[in-house]
Design a protein around this motif. Structure first.
Motif, PDB file in Angstrom:
ATOM      1  N   GLU A  24      -7.428  20.935  -6.812  1.00 47.14           N
ATOM      2  CA  GLU A  24      -8.373  19.850  -6.579  1.00 47.14           C
ATOM      3  C   GLU A  24      -7.636  18.521  -6.480  1.00 47.14           C
ATOM      4  N   GLN A 154     -12.168  12.918  -2.454  1.00 48.19           N
ATOM      5  CA  GLN A 154     -12.358  14.138  -3.230  1.00 48.19           C
ATOM      6  C   GLN A 154     -12.150  15.325  -2.305  1.00 48.19           C
ATOM      7  N   TYR A 156     -10.021  19.556  -1.648  1.00 43.19           N
ATOM      8  CA  TYR A 156      -9.562  20.821  -2.219  1.00 43.19           C
ATOM      9  C   TYR A 156      -8.572  21.514  -1.286  1.00 43.19           C
ATOM     10  N   ARG A 351     -16.090  24.180 -10.294  1.00 45.06           N
ATOM     11  CA  ARG A 351     -15.638  22.864  -9.841  1.00 45.06           C
ATOM     12  C   ARG A 351     -16.753  22.130  -9.094  1.00 45.06           C
TER      13      ARG A 351
END
Length: 407
Positions: A24, A154, A156, A351
């Motif tokens: 992440e 944000q 991944y 998550r």
């Protein structure tokens, strides 16, 4: 896993025996990549849409140069639109160290405006020594770190170990190769990953079954979308999609609506603080249509969300570079991994549940009231979504160039 969604897609190659670790944001991603490069013994291949000459790009630059100087073969492919401003000194030092730097379709700017917007190399892939690979949505730029501030993204990625790495290596090596293979890239006909079989002798590293799914403008124009659609149609309990740029085609929207209508918990996590304001405007055109069918919509409001991940039920998950918008689904070169593994599905769900706590749930009352203009606009959007996969293919499809930089 016999009944896992997308398991039977004809053009997919599923590789068992892998370990998949979720990463992440840059805080987890960059240290793992830099450590892998520092320990590389033979080869490093990196494809990235964005490489900036900031603290992250400078650290990557140092790692790659050091690896090349100790005899590791290093190939770096960047996109000409996403990475337009690297300095001559930055490029020349890599070339002097032995890094083979190439730019995908560099293009030219007119009055400071870059015009080479369409059909970009949007993949983010790292392969080290045919032993580990990274695939996801994280670029090499400081805005992927939380200390960047309110506009930090944000996002991944995944780290992969096991037989799937060999397949990813072959795909990435083809994209950056010189000579005849480079000509194949210039002709926009990359070798399809499903024709590249992982060696049965490659050591197992875990229990996950993984498929590399790519999108190009020649043979694999809708593979990623097909995996999404089959997974959503097969869902029985839940669908969770976190996607930065959301304006999918009509069929994908209908699959989400149909899943919600048959009782599946369908959740969308979208941008509430977008880095590109038009993104939220486009997505919100679909909100009424989705909410009326029972789809739950959440907007992430802490900072720009750059995620491109999804999961269904308790086994299927995907992480990659592909957004659910016209650029990713019909124009750009993209790469996702699809994972069949309950443990990874659970880790990703946890998550996303954590991220969901920072989201605002969108209700019908939050949206503008219906009006004649909204009715007309919804009609236009409906038909735009229904037909854009067909007409967007007619946009200019020039043969992109992969151009060496430096010496």
């Amino acid at each position: 896993m016999k009944n896992a969604p997308t398991r039977g897609l004809a053009r997919s190659r599923w590789v068992p025996g892998n370990r998949v670790s979720l990463l992440e944001n840059g805080e987890e991603f960059f240290p793992r990549v830099f450590e892998a490069v520092e320990h590389a013994q033979h080869e490093v291949i990196i494809e990235t849409f964005i490489l900036y000459e900031d603290k992250v790009g400078t650290q990557l630059h140092a790692c790659l140069c050091a690896a090349a100087r100790r005899g590791v073969r290093v190939d770096l492919l960047i996109d000409g639109f996403g990475s337009p401003d690297l300095s001559g000194a930055f490029i020349e030092e890599m070339a002097s160290a032995g890094v083979r730097l190439r730019v995908f379709d560099p293009g030219h700017s007119i009055l400071g405006q870059r015009l080479n917007l369409l059909r970009r190399m949007h993949r983010k892939i790292v392969v080290v020594d045919d032993a580990c690979a990274f695939v996801g949505g994280i670029n090499f730029s400081a805005d992927q770190l939380l200390d960047f501030g309110d506009t930090a993204k944000q996002d991944y990625a995944v780290e992969l170990n096991g037989p799937i790495v060999q397949l990813i290596h072959r795909f990435a090596a083809h994209a950056v190769a010189a000579g005849k293979k480079a000509q194949a890239v210039r002709n926009h006909r990359p070798g399809p990953p499903e024709h590249q079989r992982a060696s049965s002798g490659h050591a197992r590293a875990g229990e996950a079954e993984v498929c590399l799914v790519t999108r190009d403008n020649w043979r694999h124009t809708n593979d990623i979308e097909r995996h999404y659609r089959v997974a959503i149609r097969s869902a029985r309990q839940r669908v969770v999609i976190a996607n930065a740029y959301f304006f999918p085609g009509y069929r994908l929207v209908q699959d989400m609506r149909n899943a919600a209508r048959r009782g599946v918990d369908v959740r969308l996590i979208l941008q509430g603080e977008p880095d590109i304001p038009i993104v939220r405007v486009a997505a919100r055109m679909l909100y009424h249509h989705l909410l009326l069918a029972g789809v739950s919509i959440f907007e992430y409001c802490e900072r720009p969300m750059h995620a491109k991940v999804a999961l269904t039920d308790d086994c299927w998950s995907t992480v990659g570079s592909s957004n659910l918008d016209p650029l990713s689904l019909a124009l750009n070169l993209e790469a996702n991994v699809v994972v069949h593994d309950p443990a990874f599905n659970r880790a990703l769900f946890e998550r996303l549940e954590h991220m969901n706590r920072s989201c605002k749930r969108i209700e019908a009352a939050d949206l503008d009231k219906w009006s004649s203009w909204r009715l007309v606009r919804s009609f236009v959007v409906f038909h735009l979504l229904r037909w854009y996969p067909s007409w967007i293919a007619w946009l200019p499809r020039h043969a992109p160039r992969v151009t060496p930089l430096g010496r």
